[in-house]
Design a protein around this motif. Structure first.
Motif, PDB file in Angstrom:
ATOM      1  N   UNK A  22      -1.545   1.275   9.907  1.00  0.00           N
ATOM      2  CA  UNK A  22      -1.805   0.773   8.555  1.00  0.00           C
ATOM      3  C   UNK A  22      -0.931   1.360   7.472  1.00  0.00           C
ATOM      4  N   UNK A  23      -0.363   2.548   7.688  1.00  0.00           N
ATOM      5  CA  UNK A  23       0.467   3.156   6.650  1.00  0.00           C
ATOM      6  C   UNK A  23       1.950   2.820   6.831  1.00  0.00           C
ATOM      7  N   UNK A  24       2.274   2.034   7.851  1.00  0.00           N
ATOM      8  CA  UNK A  24       3.660   1.620   8.062  1.00  0.00           C
ATOM      9  C   UNK A  24       4.029   0.434   7.195  1.00  0.00           C
ATOM     10  N   UNK A  25       5.237  -0.084   7.399  1.00  0.00           N
ATOM     11  CA  UNK A  25       5.749  -1.188   6.582  1.00  0.00           C
ATOM     12  C   UNK A  25       4.877  -2.429   6.722  1.00  0.00           C
ATOM     13  N   UNK A  26       4.730  -2.936   7.954  1.00  0.00           N
ATOM     14  CA  UNK A  26       3.897  -4.116   8.163  1.00  0.00           C
ATOM     15  C   UNK A  26       2.434  -3.824   7.859  1.00  0.00           C
ATOM     16  N   UNK A  28       0.978  -1.734   5.779  1.00  0.00           N
ATOM     17  CA  UNK A  28       0.607  -1.656   4.363  1.00  0.00           C
ATOM     18  C   UNK A  28       0.537  -3.044   3.734  1.00  0.00           C
ATOM     19  N   UNK A  29       1.451  -3.942   4.123  1.00  0.00           N
ATOM     20  CA  UNK A  29       1.393  -5.316   3.605  1.00  0.00           C
ATOM     21  C   UNK A  29       0.162  -6.023   4.163  1.00  0.00           C
ATOM     22  N   UNK A  45     -11.120   0.126   7.783  1.00  0.00           N
ATOM     23  CA  UNK A  45     -10.915   1.443   8.388  1.00  0.00           C
ATOM     24  C   UNK A  45      -9.455   1.546   8.836  1.00  0.00           C
ATOM     25  N   UNK A  46      -8.779   2.567   8.386  1.00  0.00           N
ATOM     26  CA  UNK A  46      -7.357   2.746   8.711  1.00  0.00           C
ATOM     27  C   UNK A  46      -7.184   4.003   9.551  1.00  0.00           C
ATOM     28  N   UNK A  47      -6.686   3.836  10.770  1.00  0.00           N
ATOM     29  CA  UNK A  47      -6.442   4.985  11.642  1.00  0.00           C
ATOM     30  C   UNK A  47      -5.293   5.821  11.093  1.00  0.00           C
ATOM     31  N   UNK A  62      -1.105   7.880  -1.267  1.00  0.00           N
ATOM     32  CA  UNK A  62       0.325   7.669  -1.464  1.00  0.00           C
ATOM     33  C   UNK A  62       0.679   6.196  -1.223  1.00  0.00           C
ATOM     34  N   UNK A  63       0.104   5.608  -0.202  1.00  0.00           N
ATOM     35  CA  UNK A  63       0.341   4.195   0.081  1.00  0.00           C
ATOM     36  C   UNK A  63      -0.186   3.309  -1.044  1.00  0.00           C
ATOM     37  N   UNK A  64      -1.389   3.604  -1.527  1.00  0.00           N
ATOM     38  CA  UNK A  64      -2.008   2.770  -2.553  1.00  0.00           C
ATOM     39  C   UNK A  64      -1.344   2.912  -3.917  1.00  0.00           C
ATOM     40  N   UNK A  65      -0.550   3.959  -4.100  1.00  0.00           N
ATOM     41  CA  UNK A  65       0.131   4.156  -5.392  1.00  0.00           C
ATOM     42  C   UNK A  65       1.412   3.340  -5.492  1.00  0.00           C
ATOM     43  N   UNK A  66       1.804   2.687  -4.414  1.00  0.00           N
ATOM     44  CA  UNK A  66       3.047   1.917  -4.414  1.00  0.00           C
ATOM     45  C   UNK A  66       2.877   0.612  -5.188  1.00  0.00           C
ATOM     46  N   UNK A  67       3.969   0.060  -5.709  1.00  0.00           N
ATOM     47  CA  UNK A  67       3.896  -1.203  -6.459  1.00  0.00           C
ATOM     48  C   UNK A  67       3.264  -2.343  -5.668  1.00  0.00           C
ATOM     49  N   UNK A  68       3.281  -2.244  -4.358  1.00  0.00           N
ATOM     50  CA  UNK A  68       2.693  -3.259  -3.487  1.00  0.00           C
ATOM     51  C   UNK A  68       1.232  -3.526  -3.839  1.00  0.00           C
ATOM     52  N   UNK A  69       0.531  -2.488  -4.305  1.00  0.00           N
ATOM     53  CA  UNK A  69      -0.911  -2.593  -4.571  1.00  0.00           C
ATOM     54  C   UNK A  69      -1.227  -2.639  -6.065  1.00  0.00           C
ATOM     55  N   UNK A  70      -0.263  -2.984  -6.874  1.00  0.00           N
ATOM     56  CA  UNK A  70      -0.452  -2.892  -8.328  1.00  0.00           C
ATOM     57  C   UNK A  70      -1.496  -3.866  -8.873  1.00  0.00           C
ATOM     58  N   UNK A  71      -1.838  -4.904  -8.114  1.00  0.00           N
ATOM     59  CA  UNK A  71      -2.805  -5.891  -8.608  1.00  0.00           C
ATOM     60  C   UNK A  71      -4.242  -5.554  -8.240  1.00  0.00           C
ATOM     61  N   UNK A  72      -4.458  -4.369  -7.658  1.00  0.00           N
ATOM     62  CA  UNK A  72      -5.807  -4.001  -7.231  1.00  0.00           C
ATOM     63  C   UNK A  72      -6.305  -2.778  -8.005  1.00  0.00           C
ATOM     64  N   UNK A  73      -7.613  -2.726  -8.184  1.00  0.00           N
ATOM     65  CA  UNK A  73      -8.226  -1.655  -8.970  1.00  0.00           C
ATOM     66  C   UNK A  73      -8.677  -0.502  -8.079  1.00  0.00           C
TER      67      UNK A  73
END
Length: 515
Positions: A22-26, A28-29, A45-47, A62-73
């Protein structure tokens, strides 16, 4: 079972998900897409591997702070729960409470964790790609209300075959159980991927990665008959085309994205392969769209065997050749240059001796100019010198050569069929039909994404970029003039003959231009 007429939003509402990788490139998307597909999605649940016991939460944050997740609270982020475990361990090394929680509550498993290094040692590839898959299968069998098990494979897992590759599981030459047994016995398998004995084991497979991914598919067939299972086979994955943002490339160290990151800075300047080869590429979000679609599909139907789909460009619909890809790189780099680059980004196809000579003259030799002062002064990159980086690039390129020189043909019959039974709005939003992708636009968005998200440079192309680009083009041609003058003066000092010095310098210049 849910009604087949369910939309994606309706299907995923209330579902609890378990994700590996879940923390890799695919991965996280995928997690972002799960948060977006339904506001009422359950727990994800993320292993997370965490030997020290204090990194799991930090990795997720760290993953959630990326611009990828900017639309979520932050409230939405509470749905994501890291679970510390070890992919290859029995019960994934979960505590009793975690195992009980997951087996009681989880409905869908997405297994994407893998070692994607083509030349991983055979033991490593078997442990992660094969044994790791077995561990997730064992977990799936314990889950009380499993509605879908989705395995992220690769289109190249059957690269030992020729002709049209169908959307079915091909029987492997080796038995997956036998290979896991050998891997568990000390010294039973070669330690190095370059050991000649490895080739005897993997047969016609080009590397340990494709070999173990095919074994994992065979393991799924043997272990999960009658269960709701799907296998997705993406090819070379590029950045996102559209969702959740255009041109997201992650940390740009997976697949061909690492090459693109070096290319846009003018470091990597050559590719090897047949110009006419049709290259199997696909945007990251198309892969994730197909993954969600297959979870919905097997989760709303009774299946007797794994559903298999390819997610890739094809010869039949919207093909792109290696030469067209290379030309697109050069056009896009000219339109969207980085703020800074070492040299004018320009890539050219070369083969055999021409590739080797170019690599050593224009990659290794310049790297040594930096490496020698590094060694003398002790300054520079600590983890990896520039020269080492070039060597790694060379090994990686050679490992990728096989795929650049083959014309793999993939059936998309099942993939396209499944898109026809999706809800109309879902089919539009979660499209994974390669015919709908403009490859030139994809590359352009990836270059802008590299500039903005990976190198953290300007988001927009300005007049400054155009001026720098023009200066680099002038410098590119002036460089040949400087090289010619240098060689001429050196020869003149040696030969003391202006005519012969001119003739030899001219021949060398013509050779360099041809090279």
């Amino acid at each position: 079972m849910p009604e087949i007429s369910q939309t994606f939003e309706e299907f995923f509402a209330g579902k609890n998900i378990f994700v590996t990788g879940g923390t890799g490139f695919l991965g996280s998307v995928l997690i972002e897409s799960l948060l977006s597909v339904s506001a009422n999605i359950g727990t994800i649940y993320v292993l997370v591997r965490d030997k020290n016991g204090n990194l799991a939460d930090k990795r997720i944050q760290r993953m959630l702070s990326k611009p990828l997740f900017r639309n979520h609270s932050q409230q939405v982020f509470k749905k994501i729960v890291p679970v510390v475990g070890e992919l290859t361990a029995e019960n994934l090394d979960f505590t009793t409470d975690v195992l009980r929680d997951i087996t009681k509550n989880v409905n869908i498993i997405f297994h994407s964790a893998a070692t994607i290094k083509f030349m991983s040692p055979l033991n490593t590839a078997i442990d992660i790609n094969l044994l790791g898959t077995l561990r997730t299968i064992e977990l799936a069998k314990k889950i009380e209300n499993l509605q879908a098990y989705i395995y992220l494979s690769t289109a190249f897992c059957n690269s030992n075959n020729r002709g049209l590759i169908l959307e079915k599981v091909y029987t492997s030459d080796r038995d997956p159980y036998e290979m896991m047994k050998l891997s568990s016995e000390p010294g039973a398998l070669p330690e190095s991927a370059e050991d000649p004995r490895v080739k005897e084991i993997i047969g016609n497979h080009p590397n340990t990665y494709t070999f173990t991914k095919q074994l994992a598919e065979n393991l799924i067939v043997k272990e999960m008959a009658g269960m709701p299972v799907a296998i997705i086979r993406p090819s070379v994955v590029y950045g996102t085309y559209e969702h959740p943002i255009e041109g997201w490339v992650g940390n740009a160290n997976s697949g061909h994205l690492g090459f693109l990151a070096g290319y846009v800075k003018g470091v990597f300047r050559t590719m090897i392969g047949k110009p006419s080869s049709v290259i199997a590429i696909i945007p990251c979000d198309y892969v994730i769209n197909s993954t969600l679609a297959m979870a919905w599909y097997v989760g709303t139907r009774t299946t007797t065997q794994p559903e298999v789909i390819h997610c890739t460009s094809t010869h039949e619909d919207n093909p792109i050749t290696l030469k067209e890809l290379c030309d697109t790189f050069n056009r896009s780099a000219a339109i969207h240059p980085c703020d800074k680059f070492l040299w004018k980004p320009h890539c050219q196809l070369r083969n055999s001796l021409r590739y080797t000579v170019f690599f050593y003259l224009f990659h290794i030799l310049p790297a040594m100019v930096v490496w020698i002062p590094e060694k003398i002064t002790g300054l520079g990159i600590r983890k990896m010198s520039v020269l080492d980086a070039m060597r790694v690039f060379d090994r990686g390129t050679k490992a990728f050569d096989f795929f650049m020189n083959q014309d793999f043909r993939y059936s998309m019959k099942n993939s396209l069929r499944i898109m026809t039974v999706m809800d109309k709005k879902d089919a539009e939003r979660y499209c994974f039909d390669p015919a709908r992708c403009d490859w030139s636009e994809l590359i352009s968005r990836c270059f802008k994404g590299l500039r903005r998200y990976y190198f953290r440079e300007s988001a927009d192309t300005t007049m400054k970029h155009r001026i720098i680009r023009k200066i680099s083009e002038i410098g590119y041609y002036l460089g040949f003039g400087v090289m010619y003058a240098f060689v001429y003066m050196l020869l003149y000092l040696i030969l003391r003959d202006p005519i012969n010095s001119f003739a030899i310098s001219s021949v060398i210049l013509i050779f360099l231009i041809w090279l």
